[in-house]
Scaffold this motif. Structure first.
Motif, PDB file in Angstrom:
ATOM      1  N   PHE A 168      -5.631  -0.230  -7.965  1.00  0.00           N
ATOM      2  CA  PHE A 168      -4.606  -1.258  -7.749  1.00  0.00           C
ATOM      3  C   PHE A 168      -3.936  -1.690  -9.037  1.00  0.00           C
ATOM      4  O   PHE A 168      -4.448  -1.523 -10.137  1.00  0.00           O
ATOM      5  N   MET A 186      -2.461   0.575  -4.642  1.00  0.00           N
ATOM      6  CA  MET A 186      -2.016  -0.682  -4.059  1.00  0.00           C
ATOM      7  C   MET A 186      -1.373  -1.509  -5.157  1.00  0.00           C
ATOM      8  O   MET A 186      -1.839  -1.479  -6.305  1.00  0.00           O
ATOM      9  N   TYR A 216      -2.636   5.476   1.092  1.00  0.00           N
ATOM     10  CA  TYR A 216      -3.675   4.447   0.952  1.00  0.00           C
ATOM     11  C   TYR A 216      -4.569   4.687  -0.258  1.00  0.00           C
ATOM     12  O   TYR A 216      -5.771   4.430  -0.203  1.00  0.00           O
ATOM     13  N   LEU A 236       0.864  -1.189   0.000  1.00  0.00           N
ATOM     14  CA  LEU A 236       0.000   0.000   0.000  1.00  0.00           C
ATOM     15  C   LEU A 236       0.892   1.228   0.000  1.00  0.00           C
ATOM     16  O   LEU A 236       1.890   1.259   0.699  1.00  0.00           O
TER      17      LEU A 236
END
Lengths: 371, 361
Positions: B345, B262, B259, B255
Motif C-alpha cells: 500500500f 492499494m 488487488y 484498489l
C-alpha cells in the motif's frame, strides 16, 4: 331474535376499495418472512419481474370483473359453469380458503407470541383473534369490506419507518452486490415462487363481486395496488439487505420485525410491539373476509343458497376454521423453520390459485360467449 | 332478553377459566417486585464455568449491592440470581455487556448469540471488553457513586450517539454484522479496570469472534480517523508537540484491479489547538515544516498500523468490500484474506490546518 343477514347488499364499493383490498391481501403474513427466502441481492430483479407478471395476471382478473357475470355472485358463476360444476369448485375452494385463513392466522399469532407474549399459549391467541373476526364478520359483508379503510390507513404509514435503514451508516451500496445472478440454484426458483405466492390474494375478490362496482377503472385500481405492493416488497427487501447484509439475512426469523425492533423512539422502547399490534387490523380484516367467504362457499357446496343465512351455519363455519387452525397449530406446524411443510403447501396453493383462477375464469367466459 | 343470555354465558365461561387457573398470562411485571438490570459482566471463572455479575437494584433509591454467581450458562445466572435476591431480575432493560478479556480471547460468539436470539433484549446493546477485575471496581465504587451502572451506559451512549470519535463503540447489531460479513472483522472498546478507575485503553481487535490484540491509543486515534468515526475532537501528535482539534477526515481508498496494490489518500482538516514546540508559528516556512513533520509521522504510523492488521490477518477497515462489484462474482473470504496479507500500500496524507494565529508572509 333478529335474523342474521350476512350477505345483504345495499351498496357497492368503488375502485378505491378494490385498490385497498388487493393491496392488503398481498401484504399479509408472507411479507414478514420474505427476505429470509430471497436472500440474494439480485432477487430484487426477481421481485420486479414477478411483479410485472402479476400485473398481467391482474389484467386477466379485471377482464372477469368487467364481464356481466362478475357482479351477480353465485348466479353469475352458475350461468358460466352450471350448478354442478360450481358446487364442485366450491368444494375445492373450501380447502383453499381454510388453508389460507389458518396459515395466515397461525403466522401472525406466532409473530405475536415471539415478540409480545413469549409465555402465552398460542391457542389463546388464535381463539382471541378468531373471536374478533367473528364479531367483525357477523356485522355482514358490507361492514367488513368497509373495515379495509381503517386497516389500510392504520398500516400503510408503517412502510415509512424503513427510511432510517436507507441512510448511512446502515446503508452501503456494497451490500447490494452482486446485482446480477451469477449462478442460479433451486433456492432462487423457490424465491420466485415465494414472491408469486405472496402476491396472491386479489383472486379472492371474485367472491366479493356483488359488493363491488367494476368499471373501466377496475384494472387501474388493481394495477396500482400491485405496484404499491411491489414497491413495499422492494423497500423492505433492500432495507433488510442493508440492515442485515446478505450473509446474515437467511439466518434470522422475521427479519422485518427485527428491523423495526432496531428503531428507537423517545416515547416507547419496544416499537415492534406497537407495530405488530397495529398489523392486527389487516389480519382481522383478512380473516373476517375469508370467514365470510368460507361460509358463503360452504352454503353453495351444501346447496343452501336459497335459504336465509343462519346463526348455526355461520357458527359452524367459524368453528371449522377454529378447529382446523388448532389442529394445524398442534400437530403440523414447525414454527420459524424453513422446513415447514404446511407453509410450503400454502406457498404452492397460493401460487396455484393466483395463477389459475383469473385465466380459468376468463377462458370459461370466452367459451361461454362462443357457445 | 338476549343480552341476559350473553352475560350469563360470559359469566360461566370466565368462571370456568378462573377456577381451572387457566390464565393465559403467566409473567408478572409489577414494578415494585422486579429489578430490570442494566448490565451483565461476564468473567471466566474456571475451565467450564462463567462468573456472572450485576448490580441491583438499578435506579431505585435503595442500597445497591453487587451480585456474583458462578454458572455454566449465562441465562442460568439470570435464573439463579432470583434465588438469592428478593426482586425478580428482568433483562428487558439490559444495555451493556462487559466481557472479560480472557473470555473474549476464547471467542464471544457463544456468549452473544444468547442476546441475539432474545426478543426481550434490544439489539442496541453495547459490548465492551474489560481488562482487570470489573466486579472489584464496581464494588469499590458503589459507595462513591451509586448509579455507576447507569452512568456507564450513558457514557457509551454519549460517545456513540454522534460518532464523536473518542472510543470505538459498537452495539450488538453492528458487532454481529461485522462478525458475519466475510469482508469485515469486528472490534470493541477495551477498558482497563483498576480498583479505583476505569480507563479507555484502545480498541480490541477480533479475528472472527476471538479477540486478537489491542490497538494502543495512538493507533486507536488513527483508526478512529480512517475508519470508525472519521472525526476526532482532539488529535494529539506528541512527536511534533502538537494537538489538532476538530479533525475531520476524508478517506479515499483505491484498489488496483489485481488487488495487489492499494492507495489510501487521507484528507485531514482541523485546527491547531495547542503547540509546545520551538517553531515560530507566525512564520510560513515553519508552519509548512510542521505540516510536513506531522504528515510524515502519520504516514509511518498508519503504515505500521496497516502492517499490524495484515500480520494479525484481520481487516477491520472493511477494505474487502471494495472488491465487490455489481457484475462480478464476489471473491471468497479466505481468498480475500490471502490477497490482503500480501497487499502493498501507499499512504498519502493531506493536512489542512487552520493555524488560528496570523501568519506572516
Amino acid at each position: 331474535m333478529t335474523a342474521l343477514s350476512l350477505f345483504e347488499k345495499s351498496t357497492t364499493y368503488n375502485g378505491a376499495y378494490i385498490f385497498m383490498m388487493a393491496n392488503r391481501f398481498q401484504m399479509l403474513y408472507f411479507v414478514f418472512i420474505m427476505p429470509t427466502y430471497l436472500i440474494h441481492p439480485y432477487m430484487i430483479w426477481g421481485i420486479v419481474l414477478v411483479g410485472i407478471l402479476s400485473h398481467f395476471n391482474l389484467m386477466l382478473l379485471s377482464k372477469w370483473f368487467r364481464s356481466r357475470f362478475a357482479t351477480k355472485g353465485y348466479d353469475g358463476f352458475v350461468e358460466v359453469f352450471g350448478e354442478t360444476l360450481v358446487r364442485f369448485f366450491a368444494w375445492i375452494g373450501l380447502f383453499f380458503l381454510l388453508l389460507k385463513a389458518s396459515i395466515i392466522l397461525i403466522g401472525y399469532v406466532e409473530i405475536v407470541r415471539t415478540f409480545i407474549y413469549p409465555s402465552m399459549n398460542q391457542k389463546w391467541l388464535i381463539l382471541f383473534m378468531l373471536m374478533i373476526s367473528w364479531y367483525v364478520a357477523s356485522k355482514g359483508m358490507e361492514t367488513t369490506i368497509r373495515l379495509i379503510v381503517i386497516a389500510f390507513f392504520m398500516i400503510i404509514w408503517i412502510i415509512l419507518l424503513i427510511v432510517p435503514f436507507y441512510l448511512p451508516p446502515i446503508a452501503a451500496f456494497h451490500d447490494l452486490f452482486p446485482l446480477i445472478p451469477l449462478e442460479w440454484t433451486e433456492v432462487n426458483w423457490e424465491g420466485l415462487l415465494f414472491i408469486w405466492s405472496s402476491l396472491s390474494g386479489p383472486e379472492y375478490l371474485i367472491c366479493l363481486g356483488p359488493w363491488l362496482r367494476p368499471n373501466e377503472n377496475t384494472f387501474k385500481s388493481l394495477a396500482y395496488a400491485n405496484a404499491l405492493t411491489v414497491l413495499e416488497y422492494l423497500l423492505l427487501f433492500v432495507g433488510s439487505l442493508f440492515f442485515f447484509g446478505s450473509n446474515y439475512v437467511s439466518t434470522t426469523i422475521y427479519p422485518v420485525v427485527n428491523m423495526y425492533r432496531y428503531l428507537q423512539s423517545p416515547v416507547i422502547e419496544r416499537i415492534d410491539m406497537l407495530l405488530i399490534s397495529i398489523y392486527l387490523f389487516q389480519f382481522v380484516f383478512a380473516i373476517s373476509v375469508l370467514l365470510l367467504c368460507f361460509y358463503g362457499v360452504a352454503r353453495i357446496a351444501g346447496r343452501k343458497t336459497t335459504k336465509p343465512t343462519s346463526r348455526m351455519g355461520y357458527f359452524a363455519s367459524w368453528l371449522t376454521i377454529l378447529a382446523c387452525t388448532m389442529i394445524i397449530n398442534e400437530w403440523a406446524w414447525n414454527g420459524g423453520t424453513v422446513v415447514n411443510r404446511l407453509l410450503n403447501l400454502q406457498i404452492w396453493s397460493g401460487a396455484i390459485t393466483y395463477l389459475l383462477v383469473p385465466s380459468f375464469l376468463l377462458i370459461s367466459i370466452y367459451r361461454k360467449g362462443r357457445v | 332478553m338476549r343480552w341476559i343470555h350473553a352475560a350469563f354465558a360470559l359469566t360461566i365461561l370466565s368462571g370456568i377459566i378462573a377456577t381451572t387457573g387457566c390464565s393465559p398470562f403467566v409473567e408478572n411485571n409489577t414494578i415494585e417486585e422486579i429489578a430490570p438490570v442494566i448490565f451483565w459482566s461476564l468473567n471466566q471463572s474456571d475451565d467450564r464455568h462463567l462468573e456472572i455479575s450485576t448490580l441491583v437494584p438499578p435506579l431505585i433509591h435503595e442500597k445497591k449491592r453487587m451480585l456474583t454467581l458462578k454458572v455454566d450458562l449465562q441465562k442460568q445466572g439470570g435464573k439463579e440470581f432470583n434465588l438469592i435476591y428478593y426482586r425478580e431480575l428482568k433483562p428487558g432493560q439490559l444495555r451493556v455487556i462487559v466481557i472479560n478479556e480472557e473470555l473474549a480471547r476464547k471467542g464471544v460468539l457463544p456468549l452473544i448469540s444468547t442476546y441475539l436470539m432474545d426478543t426481550d433484549i434490544s439489539q442496541r446493546l453495547y459490548l465492551i471488553i474489560s481488562r482487570g477485575n470489573f466486579e472489584e471496581f464496581m464494588r469499590e465504587q458503589l459507595n462513591e457513586q451509586a448509579n455507576l451502572d447507569y452512568f456507564l451506559y450513558r457514557m457509551l451512549k454519549h460517545y456513540e450517539a454522534s460518532n464523536q470519535g473518542e472510543m470505538s463503540i459498537l452495539n450488538l447489531h453492528q458487532f454481529k454484522n461485522k462478525l458475519f460479513s466475510p469482508y469485515a472483522d469486528p472490534y470493541l472498546p477495551l477498558f482497563e479496570v483498576k480498583k479505583i478507575n476505569l480507563t479507555y485503553k484502545g480498541t480490541a481487535m477480533f479475528r472472527h469472534d476471538k479477540m486478537i490484540n489491542m490497538l494502543p491509543l495512538m493507533d486507536d486515534q488513527i483508526f478512529q480517523l480512517i475508519n470508525n468515526d472519521h472525526y476526532l475532537k482532539l488529535f494529539a501528535v506528541p512527536s511534533s508537540d502538537v494537538i489538532l482539534g476538530h479533525v475531520r477526515s476524508k478517506v479515499d481508498i483505491d484498489l488496483d484491479p489485481s488487488y495487489k496494490n492499494m492507495t489510501i489518500k487521507i484528507d485531514l482538516t482541523g485546527r491547531l489547538e495547542e503547540y509546545r514546540g520551538n517553531k515560530n508559528l507566525h512564520k510560513r516556512e515553519d508552519l509548512a515544516k510542521l505540516h510536513q513533520d506531522i504528515e510524515k509521522y502519520l504516514v509511518s504510523r498508519t503504515s505500521d498500523l496497516l502492517k499490524t492488521m495484515q500480520q494479525w490477518k484481520i481487516d477491520p477497515l472493511e477494505i474487502g468490500t471494495r472488491t465487490l462489484h455489481p457484475f462480478s462474482k464476489p471473491i471468497s473470504d479466505s481468498e480475500w484474506l490471502n490477497l490482503w496479507e500480501k497487499m502493498k500500500f501507499k499512504i498519502e496524507y493531506r493536512l489542512t490546518i487552520q493555524p488560528l494565529v496570523n501568519v506572516n508572509q
